[in-house]
Design a protein around this motif. Structure first.
Motif, short mmCIF file in Angstrom:
data_model
loop_
_atom_site.label_atom_id
_atom_site.label_comp_id
_atom_site.label_asym_id
_atom_site.label_seq_id
_atom_site.Cartn_x
_atom_site.Cartn_y
_atom_site.Cartn_z
N ILE A 91 6.57 14.93 -2.61
CA ILE A 91 5.75 13.92 -3.27
C ILE A 91 6.35 12.53 -3.06
O ILE A 91 7.56 12.40 -2.95
N ASP A 92 5.49 11.51 -2.97
CA ASP A 92 5.97 10.13 -2.82
C ASP A 92 6.48 9.59 -4.15
O ASP A 92 6.06 10.04 -5.21
N ALA A 93 7.33 8.58 -4.07
CA ALA A 93 7.92 8.02 -5.28
C ALA A 93 7.04 6.96 -5.93
O ALA A 93 7.31 6.53 -7.05
N ASP A 94 5.99 6.52 -5.25
CA ASP A 94 5.24 5.37 -5.74
C ASP A 94 4.03 5.76 -6.60
O ASP A 94 3.21 4.92 -6.93
N LEU A 95 3.94 7.06 -6.92
CA LEU A 95 2.87 7.58 -7.79
C LEU A 95 1.49 7.48 -7.15
O LEU A 95 0.47 7.56 -7.84
N GLN A 96 1.46 7.30 -5.82
CA GLN A 96 0.16 7.37 -5.14
C GLN A 96 -0.34 8.81 -5.16
O GLN A 96 -1.54 9.05 -5.14
N ASP A 97 0.62 9.73 -5.17
CA ASP A 97 0.29 11.14 -5.32
C ASP A 97 0.55 11.51 -6.78
O ASP A 97 1.70 11.62 -7.18
N ASP A 193 -7.95 12.19 -5.12
CA ASP A 193 -8.10 10.75 -4.89
C ASP A 193 -6.73 10.12 -4.83
O ASP A 193 -5.97 10.20 -5.78
N ARG A 194 -6.43 9.51 -3.69
CA ARG A 194 -5.13 8.86 -3.58
C ARG A 194 -5.14 7.58 -4.39
O ARG A 194 -6.02 6.74 -4.23
N GLN A 195 -4.18 7.46 -5.28
CA GLN A 195 -4.12 6.32 -6.19
C GLN A 195 -3.55 5.09 -5.48
O GLN A 195 -3.03 5.19 -4.38
N ALA A 196 -3.65 3.96 -6.14
CA ALA A 196 -2.98 2.77 -5.63
C ALA A 196 -1.50 2.88 -6.00
O ALA A 196 -1.13 3.63 -6.89
N ARG A 197 -0.68 2.16 -5.29
CA ARG A 197 0.75 2.13 -5.57
C ARG A 197 1.00 1.67 -7.00
O ARG A 197 0.36 0.73 -7.46
N TYR A 198 1.92 2.33 -7.72
CA TYR A 198 2.19 1.95 -9.11
C TYR A 198 2.84 0.56 -9.17
O TYR A 198 2.38 -0.32 -9.87
MG MG Z 1 2.78 4.91 -0.91
#
Ligand code: MG
Ligand code: UDP
Length: 308
Positions: A91-97, A193-198
């Motif tokens: 999982i990515d760290a930016d909460l996009q996932d 749905d891929r979120q925007a970067r936190y």
């Molecule tokens: Mg990202």
């Protein structure tokens, strides 16, 4: 160990607290044993410090610390090597996932799959980038020798045997989402749905994105080489037709004259020259990869680990 989560982090100081909190509450709710493996990819901000603080409070947080920035794919590669869980999430760290959908992944795995990868239904990114991603994934799908699913990123859950197989692949220019398809096993997608970067900005610079795209194409397709061959063949064929036409004009028509064709000549020379350099560049891309493999240099350097 039941679950391992691998999280590559590069200068994500603003995301770590929220990520940890959301991820932990999801993992806790599953009532199983788990570990969170953060791979610090040479961050220059407070990322490592914050992670170390988290580890002091929670032993489930483990840290692999690179000696410099080696890139997202290398961070994932290292992280996967250290996992102990029967199921491994990336999982990515930016909460996009969003971590909240991980339980759905685990459920799908329990239904008898070995790999569940996330498929992006919608993206919240700028128009140009979305367009570029769209084109790239479709191009790769057409070109690749294996079946790489459309719009699937690194976000996924895998069973241990899959991870062990990935760990055994010595390839250096890694395009992990491709390798993940390459290993086979029973795979399925799960759309989200891929979120925007936190917080913060994307850590993928344009050069890094292009490198990743090239790794995808050149590691999984020989089509560029074949196209060069056919392009050369076609150009030979047309020049041959040209020769026949010129000879015919000279000997069999009365009005043969040297027509002024300077522009045509120059354009043709430039075209052929360009085609040749372009082809050479393609060969160069494959050669660069061969060179990388023969150097036998490690793909990353681990400075320290915490919590293992
Ligand atoms: Mg990202
Ligand atoms: N990342 C990394 N090393 C890099 C670039 C990115 O470890 O050189 C991490 C980053 O911290 C994030 C993940 O890889 O957790 C995805 O990166 P990012 O969100 O910047 O990429 P994007 O979502 O824009 O494609």
């Amino acid at each position: 160990m039941d679950y391992s989560v691998v999280i590559p982090v590069y200068n994500e100081e603003k995301n770590i607290a929220t990520l940890y909190q959301r991820l932990s509450s999801v993992m806790k709710s599953l009532k199983k044993d788990y570990e969170l493996i953060f791979v610090n990819d040479g961050s220059t901000d407070r990322t490592l410090f914050l992670l170390a603080e988290l580890h002091k409070k929670d032993a489930k947080v483990k840290i692999i610390n690179f000696s410099r920035n080696f890139g997202h794919q290398m961070a994932l590669t290292a992280g996967l090597k250290f996992t102990q869980g029967e199921l491994v999430a990336v999982i990515d760290a930016d909460l996009q996932d969003p971590p909240e959908i991980l339980p759905d992944f685990f459920k799908k795995i329990d239904a008898g799959y070995d790999v569940v990868y996330a498929v992006r239904k919608k993206r919240k990114e700028n128009f140009l980038l979305k367009f570029a991603y769209n084109c790239f994934y479709r191009l790769l799908k057409k070109m690749a020798d294996i079946d790489i699913p459309l719009d699937a990123g690194d976000f996924c859950v895998m069973r241990k045997p899959v991870v062990e197989t990935l760990n055994k692949l010595p390839e250096r220019n890694r395009y992990l989402r491709g390798l993940r398809s390459w290993v086979g096993f029973k795979q399925t997608g799960l759309s989200y749905d891929r979120q925007a970067r936190y917080a913060g900005r994307s850590k993928y610079s344009l050069t890094k994105l292009i490198k990743l795209a090239f790794d995808g194409i050149f590691s999984f397709s020989y089509l560029p080489l074949q196209l060069m061959f056919y392009g050369g063949l076609a150009s030979l064929f047309f020049s041959f037709l040209g020769v026949i036409w010129a000879v015919y004009q000279k000997f069999f028509t009365s009005n043969y004259q040297r027509v002024p064709g300077f522009a045509t000549t120059i354009i043709l020379v430039m075209f052929i020259g360009g085609l040749q350099l372009f082809s050479l560049g393609i060969v160069g891309e494959y050669m660069r990869r061969i060179y990388d493999e023969t150097k036998q240099r490690p793909s990353y350097v681990i400075e320290s680990t915490i919590g293992f």
